[in-house]
Motif scaffolding. Structure first.
Motif, mmCIF file in Angstrom:
data_model
loop_
_atom_site.group_PDB
_atom_site.id
_atom_site.type_symbol
_atom_site.label_atom_id
_atom_site.label_comp_id
_atom_site.label_asym_id
_atom_site.label_seq_id
_atom_site.Cartn_x
_atom_site.Cartn_y
_atom_site.Cartn_z
ATOM 1 N N ASN A 14 44.151 61.209 39.080
ATOM 2 C CA ASN A 14 43.582 62.335 38.532
ATOM 3 C C ASN A 14 42.836 62.038 37.067
ATOM 4 N N ARG A 15 43.575 61.071 36.536
ATOM 5 C CA ARG A 15 43.388 61.076 35.082
ATOM 6 C C ARG A 15 42.153 59.832 34.678
ATOM 7 N N GLY A 16 42.140 58.816 35.549
ATOM 8 C CA GLY A 16 40.787 58.118 35.421
ATOM 9 C C GLY A 16 40.747 57.164 34.181
ATOM 10 N N SER A 17 41.772 56.984 33.341
ATOM 11 C CA SER A 17 41.744 56.142 32.140
ATOM 12 C C SER A 17 43.269 55.295 32.182
ATOM 13 N N MET A 18 44.338 55.765 32.256
ATOM 14 C CA MET A 18 45.628 55.141 31.884
ATOM 15 C C MET A 18 45.967 54.367 33.391
ATOM 16 N N TRP A 19 46.245 53.100 33.440
ATOM 17 C CA TRP A 19 46.640 52.543 34.836
ATOM 18 C C TRP A 19 47.734 51.554 34.471
ATOM 19 N N VAL A 20 48.783 51.999 33.996
ATOM 20 C CA VAL A 20 50.054 50.956 33.541
ATOM 21 C C VAL A 20 51.285 51.400 34.214
ATOM 22 N N LEU A 21 52.040 50.243 34.195
ATOM 23 C CA LEU A 21 53.517 50.464 34.712
ATOM 24 C C LEU A 21 54.682 50.309 33.891
ATOM 25 N N GLU A 22 55.457 51.345 34.354
ATOM 26 C CA GLU A 22 56.871 51.194 33.430
ATOM 27 C C GLU A 22 58.023 50.278 34.126
ATOM 28 N N GLN A 23 58.139 49.053 33.588
ATOM 29 C CA GLN A 23 59.025 48.343 34.143
ATOM 30 C C GLN A 23 60.045 47.892 33.097
ATOM 31 N N LYS A 24 61.217 47.794 33.622
ATOM 32 C CA LYS A 24 62.476 47.550 32.817
ATOM 33 C C LYS A 24 63.186 46.136 33.433
ATOM 34 N N LEU A 25 63.183 45.426 32.532
ATOM 35 C CA LEU A 25 63.915 44.172 33.251
ATOM 36 C C LEU A 25 65.496 44.091 32.968
ATOM 37 N N ASP A 26 66.052 43.278 33.576
ATOM 38 C CA ASP A 26 67.602 43.031 33.374
ATOM 39 C C ASP A 26 67.792 42.574 32.065
ATOM 40 N N MET A 39 55.258 40.172 33.573
ATOM 41 C CA MET A 39 53.894 39.794 33.594
ATOM 42 C C MET A 39 53.341 39.561 35.146
ATOM 43 N N TYR A 40 54.222 39.237 35.996
ATOM 44 C CA TYR A 40 53.874 38.949 37.424
ATOM 45 C C TYR A 40 54.163 40.353 37.871
ATOM 46 N N ARG A 41 54.981 41.132 37.600
ATOM 47 C CA ARG A 41 55.066 42.318 38.380
ATOM 48 C C ARG A 41 53.817 43.161 37.946
ATOM 49 N N GLN A 42 53.630 43.204 36.619
ATOM 50 C CA GLN A 42 52.524 44.193 36.085
ATOM 51 C C GLN A 42 51.332 43.700 36.814
ATOM 52 N N LYS A 43 51.176 42.617 36.782
ATOM 53 C CA LYS A 43 49.731 41.844 37.219
ATOM 54 C C LYS A 43 49.819 42.394 38.861
ATOM 55 N N LYS A 44 50.602 42.276 39.664
ATOM 56 C CA LYS A 44 50.603 42.554 40.907
ATOM 57 C C LYS A 44 50.415 43.899 41.238
ATOM 58 N N PHE A 45 50.885 44.860 40.347
ATOM 59 C CA PHE A 45 50.965 46.065 40.615
ATOM 60 C C PHE A 45 49.609 46.761 40.265
ATOM 61 N N SER A 46 49.022 46.281 39.301
ATOM 62 C CA SER A 46 47.770 46.830 38.619
ATOM 63 C C SER A 46 46.753 46.223 39.694
ATOM 64 N N ALA A 47 46.764 44.964 40.445
ATOM 65 C CA ALA A 47 45.948 44.511 41.196
ATOM 66 C C ALA A 47 45.964 45.517 42.561
ATOM 67 N N LEU A 48 47.161 45.682 42.937
ATOM 68 C CA LEU A 48 47.291 46.716 44.188
ATOM 69 C C LEU A 48 46.608 48.140 43.788
ATOM 70 N N LEU A 49 47.102 48.674 42.938
ATOM 71 C CA LEU A 49 46.619 49.715 42.499
ATOM 72 C C LEU A 49 45.174 49.806 42.200
ATOM 73 N N LEU A 50 44.455 48.697 41.526
ATOM 74 C CA LEU A 50 43.206 48.831 41.581
ATOM 75 C C LEU A 50 42.426 48.832 42.621
ATOM 76 N N LEU A 51 42.879 47.849 43.793
ATOM 77 C CA LEU A 51 42.131 47.765 45.070
ATOM 78 C C LEU A 51 42.302 49.153 45.728
ATOM 79 N N ILE A 321 35.543 51.689 40.154
ATOM 80 C CA ILE A 321 34.024 51.921 40.394
ATOM 81 C C ILE A 321 33.394 50.631 40.331
ATOM 82 N N GLN A 322 33.633 49.888 39.279
ATOM 83 C CA GLN A 322 33.064 48.503 39.160
ATOM 84 C C GLN A 322 33.257 47.676 40.332
ATOM 85 N N LEU A 323 34.600 47.758 40.486
ATOM 86 C CA LEU A 323 34.982 46.559 41.678
ATOM 87 C C LEU A 323 34.486 47.135 43.009
#
Length: 789
Positions: A14-26, A39-51, A321-323
């Motif tokens: 719905n929002r169209g602008s904020m696409w980030v992940l809340e991660q808490k590491l040990d 960094m790995y988890r965030q990148k992986k999550f962002s890539a899957l969500l963007l796809l 949209i660009q992708l």
């Protein structure tokens, strides 16, 4: 090491602008290992969500653009192909048109000018209204600028942006010209909502004749009309019910046309790939002369759907949209057009049905079915965009009142207007049955699209100056380049005005008259109410009883004024001997923002002394918000009213309470002196009054001290709260002004025609305010009044 990045879960669509992940590491992890893992988890999550979002955007955004190969070559060569080299020239123009307009201009520049994810001409206008005083209805207050969604940038007083702002604000004629430009773009987009379903469905249904040549054109038209009736009849269910099908259908469509394109280039003539050289565009114009220039009207259809791309931006981030465009849409379209061109090099007489005849026989009917489904998806996307932009126009006072309902609890932007839906269906069927062929509808379609693009370019020029603060040289390059390309197309479609191009002009002209006259009448009515406000001195002179019998109950007086006592109130108490014990003036106003958060929706303040029991409540909405059912609205209104009384009483016990002027004359009301409540926050409109922060400092650090110093006023608070509760339980009556607006006798003829005939007719046939506000008829009281403007 703990790393925290904010995220949204289900609402990301719905929002169209904020696409980030809340991660808490040990926390026990090694710092470097934790950083790398995060960094790995965030990148992986962002890539899957963007796809995933890119995949979903195919069904909503690109359906219209994707169905263009159905009819482009036929509309480019309606009289046949004279020279095979013309096919390469036309393909070269298509390639560079797709590169310059959809790819470079819209996907990578215009889409970034969204209003918190909202696209379209009114979204651009809202951005400009927040950065310059160009809104014609002056109902904004400085407290509106404190909204979290009221984002704007500041600029230096001597900057080029500041000079542009002053130039734009100096004369009312410039503000009117800007509004007319926005309305023209909106009207053409409405015309697009009529023509897109017509040409897409008719072109898809035309595939029947290719396999069955004996089928008459009338049968094809009937099939198209049946499909259109089905599409419009299903609108009230909303795209949320079947939207999950759209993306797979459109993806399958793009893969099919791309694959068929590769096959045709390999099978027929790979020399068409020479079209990637711009030299062939020059040769095409030199060889064809005027006819080649006129054919640009057909080539322009290859970029139709680009304007709907921007209008349908609401549910997806720009990166998705660009992708989707660069990875799937753009290459598949280039392959599809190249394949058709290769086929036409060997089969020049098949230009009328180039798309269907270029399909291999073994997969003809599966492709026909997918093409029909893709045409339906394209129609759905354009119809939804039309609903959305009409809702925006309605919120900003530029469209007659029509019923708008949400079709999805999950997606705010998915709306449906039954009134507009059936009008669109009738006009769409009339265009389809009236023209009966793609060529004339294509001419009409091209005219509508190019005018929308020109309007967007001019609005983008102002956005780049006032919002983005771009250097004027950059703005000049963008504007000159865009206008050069689009004006070239516009000059070509002018030659086809008498061949169907007049249709969108008639539709847009009619819509423009309706929208501008409605806005003109709304402005004049608002100005009359502003000048005829009741003075506070007159109200105070009546005394606490207002010179009437105060009967138990609450009277909600609806008005468009955000300040002052409306004339309807004096008209009411002059002609009736009684008024309710509590009177609340309710102003429902829309702001140039996409939405107003629920916690910031209401502003409450008192009018006059406490004994008068009179309040004002301003309910603020964005152009994407919808006024909910009365029970919910009424409940929130009273919650805010009770909260205001409680906080007001607490402030009286504070040492700085003498700074507040809770009763006073007309000037006090006008300057908004007193306490203003924004749901659970208190906010003063006057800079001399304590701000939210100072109030929080008084209440929060030493809450018990405040209570102990406020025991006397606490009793007053309880008494007034009980009084309000008893009045509410006694009954709530909604008092609504039913005004008749007439032009003065000495007015000019155009004003009398606009006000006395067109505006009066529109008010007669449109929905009443009670329907728009969802007011219950059993507790509704209409007060008649005549305004002479």
């Amino acid at each position: 090491m703990a790393s925290r990045v904010e995220t949204e879960d289900d609402e990301t669509e719905n929002r169209g602008s904020m696409w980030v992940l809340e991660q808490k590491l040990d926390p026990s992890m090694d710092e470097e290992a934790g950083r790398l893992k995060n960094m790995y988890r965030q990148k992986k999550f962002s890539a899957l969500l963007l796809l995933r979002l890119s995949f979903q955007s195919l069904g909503v955004v690109y359906g219209d653009l994707g169905t263009s190969p159905l009819y482009v070559f036929y509309n480019t060569f309606p009289h046949g192909i004279g020279d095979p080299e013309d096919v390469i020239g036309a393909l070269s123009l298509i390639i560079y048109s797709l590169t310059l307009i959809p790819l470079l201009k819209y996907v990578f520049i215009v889409c970034k000018a969204n209003d918190n994810g909202q696209g379209g001409t009114f979204a651009l206008y809202s951005l400009l209204c927040r950065h310059a005083k160009v809104k014609i209805i002056p109902n904004q207050h400085r407290t509106d600028e404190e909204l979290t969604t009221y984002s704007r940038r500041t600029f230096h007083e001597h900057s080029f942006a500041a000079k542009t702002k002053r130039w734009l604000e100096k004369f009312a004629s410039r503000k009117n010209s800007l509004l007319i430009l926005v309305l023209v773009g909106t009207c053409m987009l409405i015309g697009d909502g009529i023509l897109t379903p017509a040409i897409s469905v008719l072109s898809a249904a035309g595939g029947i004749k290719v396999d069955h040549p004996n089928v008459s054109n009338d049968i094809v038209v009937i099939v198209a009309v049946v499909i259109l009736v089905g599409v419009f009849s299903m609108q009230h269910y909303g795209t949320d019910k079947v939207g999950w099908l759209f993306a797979p259908i459109v993806l399958l469509w793009f893969l099919l046309i791309g694959g068929i394109g590769i096959y045709n280039v390999w099978k027929y003539d790979n020399s068409v790939l020479k079209a990637f050289s711009p030299v062939y565009m020059y040769r095409y114009f030199r060889r064809g002369g005027k006819d080649a220039w006129i054919s640009l009207g057909g080539i322009m259809l290859s970029i139709t759907g680009t304007e709907a791309l921007f209008a349908d931006l609401a549910h997806f981030p720009v990166s998705a949209i660009q992708l989707a465009f660069t990875v799937v849409v753009f290459p598949c379209l280039l392959l599809a057009y190249s394949g058709q061109a290769a086929y036409l090099m060997k089969n020049q007489d098949h230009v009328v049905d180039a798309f269907y005849r270029s399909i291999p026989d073994s997969i003809y009917w599966p492709v026909f079915i997918v093409a029909t489904l893709a045409a339906i998806v394209a129609s759905q996307a354009t119809i939804s965009a039309t609903f959305s932009i009409i809702k925006q126009a309605l919120a900003l006072g530029c469209f007659p009142r029509v019923k708008v309902v949400h079709t999805s609890k999950k997606f705010l932007g998915q709306i449906y207007s039954p009134d507009i839906n059936w009008i669109l269906m009738i006009l769409c069927i009339a265009v389809t049955a009236g023209f009966k062929n793609q060529s004339q509808i294509g001419n009409a379609y091209g005219t509508a699209v190019v005018i929308v693009m020109l309007a967007t370019t001019l609005l983008m020029t102002l956005v780049m100056l006032l919002v983005w603060h771009c250097h004027w040289i950059v703005v000049l390059i963008f504007t000159t380049f865009s206008l050069l390309v689009e004006s070239t197309y516009f000059s070509a479609v002018l030659f086809k005005i008498n061949q169907g191009g007049w249709v969108p002009l008639v539709i847009a002209g009619t819509c423009l008259i309706i929208m501008y006259v409605w806005h003109y009448g709304t402005v004049k009515r608002y100005e009359f109410e502003m000048h005829s406000r009741v003075s506070m001195a007159w109200i105070l002179g009546l005394g606490p009883s207002l010179g009437l019998v105060r009967v138990p109950g609450v009277g909600l007086v609806y008005t468009e004024l955000a300040s002052g006592v409306p004339h309807i109130f004096s008209h009411f108490i002059t002609n009736l001997p009684a008024i309710h014990s509590v009177v609340v003036f309710v102003c429902v106003k829309y702001l140039p923002v996409y939405t107003v958060p629920e916690e910031e929706r209401f502003l409450v303040k008192r009018i006059g002394p406490k004994s008068f029991h009179m309040f004002r409540c301003v309910a603020r909405y964005g152009y994407k918000d919808l006024h909910k059912k009365d029970d919910e609205f009424e409940k929130k209104l009273f919650n805010n009213l009770f909260m205001y009384v409680r906080l007001e009483s607490m402030m009286e016990g504070c040492s700085d309470s003498d700074e507040y002027s809770l009763c006073g004359g007309h000037q006090t009301t006008e300057q908004s002196r007193g306490l203003m409540l924004r749901d659970n926050n208190v906010n003063s409109a006057d800079p001399t009054v304590s701000s939210v922060d100072s109030i929080v400092q008084i209440i929060s650090p030493n809450h018990s001290t405040v209570l102990s110093s406020d025991r006397v006023s606490n009793q007053t608070e309880v008494d007034e709260s009980e009084f309000l509760t008893k009045c509410r339980d006694a009954g709530v009556v909604h008092i609504l002004g039913n005004t008749v607006v007439r032009a003065r006798r000495e007015s000019k003829i155009y004003k009398r025609v606009a006000i006395d005939y067109i505006y009066a007719f529109l008010r007669k046939i449109c929905r009443e305010n009670s329907v728009i506000f969802n007011l219950p008829h059993e507790s509704l009281l209409n007060v008649g009044q005549i305004f002479t403007v």
